[in-house]
Design a protein around this motif. Structure first.
Motif, PDB file in Angstrom:
ATOM      1  N   ARG A 178      -1.715 -32.791  29.892  1.00  0.00           N
ATOM      2  CA  ARG A 178      -1.426 -34.088  29.671  1.00  0.00           C
ATOM      3  C   ARG A 178      -1.227 -34.229  30.651  1.00  0.00           C
ATOM      4  O   ARG A 178      -0.485 -33.674  31.480  1.00  0.00           O
ATOM      5  N   ILE A 179      -1.947 -35.570  31.186  1.00  0.00           N
ATOM      6  CA  ILE A 179      -1.699 -36.224  32.101  1.00  0.00           C
ATOM      7  C   ILE A 179      -0.725 -36.484  32.787  1.00  0.00           C
ATOM      8  O   ILE A 179      -0.340 -36.863  33.808  1.00  0.00           O
ATOM      9  N   LEU A 180       0.148 -37.117  31.157  1.00  0.00           N
ATOM     10  CA  LEU A 180       1.676 -38.014  31.518  1.00  0.00           C
ATOM     11  C   LEU A 180       2.739 -37.056  32.432  1.00  0.00           C
ATOM     12  O   LEU A 180       3.018 -37.524  32.699  1.00  0.00           O
ATOM     13  N   HIS A 181       2.921 -36.143  32.061  1.00  0.00           N
ATOM     14  CA  HIS A 181       3.975 -34.658  32.004  1.00  0.00           C
ATOM     15  C   HIS A 181       2.951 -34.131  33.497  1.00  0.00           C
ATOM     16  O   HIS A 181       3.947 -33.561  33.793  1.00  0.00           O
ATOM     17  N   LEU A 182       1.997 -34.058  33.848  1.00  0.00           N
ATOM     18  CA  LEU A 182       1.520 -33.401  34.912  1.00  0.00           C
ATOM     19  C   LEU A 182       2.078 -33.756  36.298  1.00  0.00           C
ATOM     20  O   LEU A 182       2.459 -32.557  37.424  1.00  0.00           O
ATOM     21  N   PRO A 183       2.314 -34.688  36.437  1.00  0.00           N
ATOM     22  CA  PRO A 183       3.263 -35.058  37.951  1.00  0.00           C
ATOM     23  C   PRO A 183       5.009 -34.602  37.470  1.00  0.00           C
ATOM     24  O   PRO A 183       5.678 -34.020  38.886  1.00  0.00           O
ATOM     25  N   GLY A 184       5.703 -34.861  36.902  1.00  0.00           N
ATOM     26  CA  GLY A 184       7.054 -34.139  36.363  1.00  0.00           C
ATOM     27  C   GLY A 184       6.701 -32.240  36.754  1.00  0.00           C
ATOM     28  O   GLY A 184       7.873 -31.819  37.342  1.00  0.00           O
ATOM     29  N   ALA A 185       5.320 -32.319  36.531  1.00  0.00           N
ATOM     30  CA  ALA A 185       5.602 -30.626  36.220  1.00  0.00           C
ATOM     31  C   ALA A 185       5.199 -30.790  37.761  1.00  0.00           C
ATOM     32  O   ALA A 185       5.876 -29.477  38.135  1.00  0.00           O
ATOM     33  N   ILE A 186       4.684 -30.895  38.349  1.00  0.00           N
ATOM     34  CA  ILE A 186       3.902 -30.667  40.114  1.00  0.00           C
ATOM     35  C   ILE A 186       5.598 -30.749  40.626  1.00  0.00           C
ATOM     36  O   ILE A 186       6.316 -30.029  41.660  1.00  0.00           O
ATOM     37  N   VAL A 187       6.309 -31.971  40.562  1.00  0.00           N
ATOM     38  CA  VAL A 187       7.793 -32.161  41.300  1.00  0.00           C
ATOM     39  C   VAL A 187       8.173 -31.101  40.667  1.00  0.00           C
ATOM     40  O   VAL A 187       9.010 -30.502  41.481  1.00  0.00           O
ATOM     41  N   ALA A 188       9.001 -30.111  39.396  1.00  0.00           N
ATOM     42  CA  ALA A 188       9.205 -29.730  39.287  1.00  0.00           C
ATOM     43  C   ALA A 188       9.541 -27.987  40.057  1.00  0.00           C
ATOM     44  O   ALA A 188       9.656 -27.077  40.581  1.00  0.00           O
ATOM     45  N   GLY A 189       7.464 -28.067  39.632  1.00  0.00           N
ATOM     46  CA  GLY A 189       7.192 -26.808  40.852  1.00  0.00           C
ATOM     47  C   GLY A 189       7.362 -26.759  42.532  1.00  0.00           C
ATOM     48  O   GLY A 189       7.817 -25.561  42.835  1.00  0.00           O
ATOM     49  N   VAL A 190       7.672 -27.775  42.298  1.00  0.00           N
ATOM     50  CA  VAL A 190       8.269 -28.161  44.151  1.00  0.00           C
ATOM     51  C   VAL A 190       9.432 -27.685  44.039  1.00  0.00           C
ATOM     52  O   VAL A 190       9.131 -27.050  45.747  1.00  0.00           O
ATOM     53  N   LEU A 191      10.014 -28.104  43.424  1.00  0.00           N
ATOM     54  CA  LEU A 191      11.503 -27.933  44.047  1.00  0.00           C
ATOM     55  C   LEU A 191      11.369 -26.957  43.450  1.00  0.00           C
ATOM     56  O   LEU A 191      13.583 -25.845  43.567  1.00  0.00           O
ATOM     57  N   GLY A 192      11.374 -25.860  42.960  1.00  0.00           N
ATOM     58  CA  GLY A 192      11.587 -24.233  42.330  1.00  0.00           C
ATOM     59  C   GLY A 192      11.153 -24.142  43.536  1.00  0.00           C
ATOM     60  O   GLY A 192      11.697 -23.397  43.870  1.00  0.00           O
ATOM     61  N   LEU A 193      10.454 -23.804  44.132  1.00  0.00           N
ATOM     62  CA  LEU A 193       9.463 -23.226  45.285  1.00  0.00           C
ATOM     63  C   LEU A 193      10.745 -23.639  46.493  1.00  0.00           C
ATOM     64  O   LEU A 193      10.992 -22.904  47.643  1.00  0.00           O
ATOM     65  N   LEU A 194      11.519 -25.082  46.487  1.00  0.00           N
ATOM     66  CA  LEU A 194      12.340 -24.860  47.734  1.00  0.00           C
ATOM     67  C   LEU A 194      13.791 -24.357  47.351  1.00  0.00           C
ATOM     68  O   LEU A 194      14.617 -24.111  48.419  1.00  0.00           O
ATOM     69  N   ALA A 272       8.352 -27.083  32.890  1.00  0.00           N
ATOM     70  CA  ALA A 272       8.612 -28.704  32.740  1.00  0.00           C
ATOM     71  C   ALA A 272       7.022 -28.947  31.993  1.00  0.00           C
ATOM     72  O   ALA A 272       7.285 -29.966  31.280  1.00  0.00           O
ATOM     73  N   TYR A 273       5.819 -28.554  32.005  1.00  0.00           N
ATOM     74  CA  TYR A 273       4.529 -28.996  31.418  1.00  0.00           C
ATOM     75  C   TYR A 273       4.758 -28.279  30.075  1.00  0.00           C
ATOM     76  O   TYR A 273       4.510 -29.174  28.871  1.00  0.00           O
ATOM     77  N   GLN A 274       5.439 -27.638  29.763  1.00  0.00           N
ATOM     78  CA  GLN A 274       5.394 -26.376  28.588  1.00  0.00           C
ATOM     79  C   GLN A 274       6.654 -27.702  27.477  1.00  0.00           C
ATOM     80  O   GLN A 274       6.025 -28.233  25.955  1.00  0.00           O
ATOM     81  N   GLU A 275       7.320 -27.695  28.142  1.00  0.00           N
ATOM     82  CA  GLU A 275       8.555 -28.483  27.151  1.00  0.00           C
ATOM     83  C   GLU A 275       8.464 -29.980  27.153  1.00  0.00           C
ATOM     84  O   GLU A 275       9.524 -30.575  26.981  1.00  0.00           O
ATOM     85  N   SER A 276       7.367 -30.376  28.048  1.00  0.00           N
ATOM     86  CA  SER A 276       7.190 -31.860  28.205  1.00  0.00           C
ATOM     87  C   SER A 276       8.967 -32.535  28.192  1.00  0.00           C
ATOM     88  O   SER A 276       9.431 -33.892  28.276  1.00  0.00           O
ATOM     89  N   SER A 277       9.301 -31.672  29.811  1.00  0.00           N
ATOM     90  CA  SER A 277      10.839 -32.324  29.947  1.00  0.00           C
ATOM     91  C   SER A 277      10.705 -31.824  30.971  1.00  0.00           C
ATOM     92  O   SER A 277      10.806 -30.230  31.358  1.00  0.00           O
ATOM     93  N   PHE A 278      10.708 -32.931  31.880  1.00  0.00           N
ATOM     94  CA  PHE A 278      11.307 -32.797  33.460  1.00  0.00           C
ATOM     95  C   PHE A 278      12.877 -31.667  33.664  1.00  0.00           C
ATOM     96  O   PHE A 278      13.068 -31.203  34.996  1.00  0.00           O
ATOM     97  N   LEU A 279      13.311 -32.626  33.159  1.00  0.00           N
ATOM     98  CA  LEU A 279      14.913 -31.466  32.780  1.00  0.00           C
ATOM     99  C   LEU A 279      14.904 -30.268  32.334  1.00  0.00           C
ATOM    100  O   LEU A 279      15.525 -29.632  33.510  1.00  0.00           O
TER     101      LEU A 279
END
Length: 589
Positions: A178-194, A272-279
């Protein structure tokens, strides 16, 4: 050997043992230093040649299989292509560096452990073996590692990719992103790493000294009191070596936690991608810290609980009532109650290892292979084709191990076993003594389910024979239609159920065949069967490729009934039957 009683006896034995231990350690270290460079060169050159030689084929075939896979959607293919390119470019470097490190570790540690093992209980000529053991065996083991690595890179890899290319989409649906949820998932993954990587690394660093001194305290206590690993004489050298190398184990645990934190933090993007929720991805970042803290406390036997909050990061969990909070990651509900042993045959509990179970599987394949060839069910040509890799669709290379596993499942179901009963009718694999490897769980739990299905079906002798035919010859449709077993089930539903059961069992066995040592062991198995059959009766077992030897029906049922009767006779008169030769199991009435 009985441990000494009293502090002075324990101290005196420790003083007497210390020079002996130091001498063995020095001897093993010298052998390790001498053989380490040679082993490292052999393993590095061999594995590097395989990696670089197959890299063009891996590059082309990976892209071809991914792009032609029917169960992967077009957008997901577009996203995977650059990721695959990065992985394929990094793979040679990672593989070669790992070969160097593995060669150094194996070349040094293998002679050291072999030196200590040479003076264990029951060993003869200990002086000779303490010098010789770990020399030539280490060189042979190095070539074996290269051989198994070649099998993984060639046979296992292409088998996995062929499955990806050939398997159709489940329920006419394919995996898509799902392309629409991909940017939020990428940001969540980067924040998780940081966030998670530095915090988890700090937790591991501060808990490292506690692990160091707690481990030393436990090992020294066991050494003085001759408890734990020091109770058995053969384990004393290794336990003493563990005291010396325990700081390395602690450093490895800290580094492992740091590496694990990368995957734990990046998983926030997946959530974030599975739940379709950045929160929810942000909730997971915080919850991951609590999960690691609780798990590490359990491992180190520290007080339970954590100082980190643990918010729910799944929408299904968030909708639950507060009193129905999800169980702790380290203490799931599935482990709070042990499975009931009612109705199961009581058998000695022996801790098993995956390599022992693999040995047992090939031992059974050898027995059943010779029996099936002697009965004309499979021909010598089938064994030869399987040995040379010309086996069509894994007919015998998958069918024979699947057939052996089927016999184990049927025997376990008839014995009312809670686990899986091995061929000796004594050893039982249960959830208690099973190997603790995650890799083994992929096969153990599905096999338990299949055993219960076979038990619930209450198969008649005809259906057991039919199921055996499906499992053994399922890879050859032409052979299956003209097979020697009569009477397929009358009802379409029953036949479909058995065919589905056979396909699942063959699928599990196909996954097991990708295990690094499987192909090498199977080639040794086929070679042994061919040699034994050639010694018996060349005229009778010449094999024309059609399995034209005299055919006997109902062999599966007859074999199981004979095996069951032998087990009952063994239980009633174990002393008189304990020395039955193995060849008795192969006799056909």
């Amino acid at each position: 050997m009985e441990p000494p009683t009293g502090i002075w006896a324990s101290l005196w034995q420790f003083i007497c043992f210390l020079p002996f231990f130091i001498g063995l350690l020095l001897l093993g270290t010298i052998k390790g230093i001498l053989f380490c460079p040679l082993v490292c060169i052999i393993m590095t050159v061999g594995n590097s040649a395989v990696i670089l030689g197959l890299w063009p084929a891996h590059f082309f075939w990976t892209y071809y299989c991914v792009l032609s896979a029917k169960q992967v959607g077009p957008v997901l293919k577009l996203v995977l292509c650059p990721l695959i390119f990065v992985v394929l470019c990094i793979w040679p470097l990672v593989g070669i560096v790992s070969s160097v490190i593995g060669g150094v570790a194996y070349g040094f540690l293998s002679p050291v452990f072999a030196t200590f093992d040479a003076v264990g209980e029951g060993k003869e000529n200990e002086f000779y073996h303490s010098i010789y053991d770990g020399t030539w065996s280490t060189i042979q083991g190095c070539f074996t590692v290269v051989r198994d690595f070649t099998d993984v890179c060639f046979h296992s890899y292409f088998s996995i990719m062929d499955d990806l290319r050939d398997c159709g989409p489940p329920d006419a649906k394919y995996y898509e992103i799902r392309i629409l949820h991909l940017p939020g998932a990428i940001v969540a993954g980067v924040l998780g790493l940081l966030v998670d990587v530095p915090v988890i690394s700090l937790l591991a660093f501060f808990k490292g000294p506690y692990m160091l001194f707690k481990g030393w305290k436990r090992l020294l206590h066991d050494m003085i009191g001759r408890e734990g690993p020091f109770l058995e004489t053969i384990c004393v050298p290794f336990a003493g070596l563990a005291i010396i190398l325990w700081p390395l184990a602690v450093i490895g645990a800290i580094l492992g936690s740091m590496v694990f934190s990368v995957f734990l933090g990046a998983y926030a993007g997946v959530v974030a991608y599975q739940e379709s929720s950045f929160l929810m991805g942000l909730h997971y970042i915080v919850a991951a810290l609590a999960i690691y803290d609780e798990y590490s406390n359990d491992v180190l036997d520290m007080p339970e609980g954590t100082c980190f909050p643990r918010p729910s990061f799944r929408k299904a969990d968030a909708s639950l009532q507060p009193q129905s909070r999800a169980p702790s990651f380290s203490r799931p509900n599935s482990f709070q109650k042990m499975p009931s042993q009612n109705g199961s045959v009581k058998r000695p509990m022996v801790d098993l290892k995956p390599i022992e179970l693999l040995d047992n599987l090939f031992k059974e394949c050898h027995r059943h292979g010779e029996r099936l060839v002697s009965e004309g069910i499979i021909s010598v040509k089938d064994i030869e084709d399987a040995k040379s890799g010309k086996d069509n669709h894994g007919g015998i290379s998958i069918g024979l191990p699947s057939y052996s596993i089927l016999l184990m499942l049927i025997q376990s179901a008839k014995a009312n076993s809670t686990g899986l009963l091995l061929s000796d009718n004594v050893t039982e694999i249960t959830s208690t003594n099973r190997p603790k490897d995650t890799f083994f769980d992929w096969f153990f739990n599905p096999l338990l389910i299949m055993k219960e299905q076979i038990k619930a079906e209450n198969l008649s002798p005809v259906l057991e024979d039919y199921l055996g035919k499906l499992v053994l010859l399922g890879g050859d449709p032409e052979r299956l239609r003209s097979s020697w077993i009569v009477n397929t089930p009358e009802y379409e539903v029953k036949r479909a159920e058995l065919e589905a059961l056979a396909r699942r069992l063959r699928g599990i066995t196909k996954s097991i065949s990708r295990y690094p040592t499987f192909r090498r062991r199977f080639e040794t198995l086929t070679k042994s069967i061919l040699e034994n059959m050639a010694k018996k009766s060349p005229a009778e077992h010449s094999g024309d490729g059609t399995g034209s030897a005299p055919r006997k029906r109902g062999s599966l049922v007859r074999f199981l009934s004979e095996k069951s009767s032998r087990r009952k006779r063994s239980d009633s008169n174990s002393d008189s039957e304990s020395h039955i030769p193995v060849d008795k199991d192969l006799e056909i009435q």
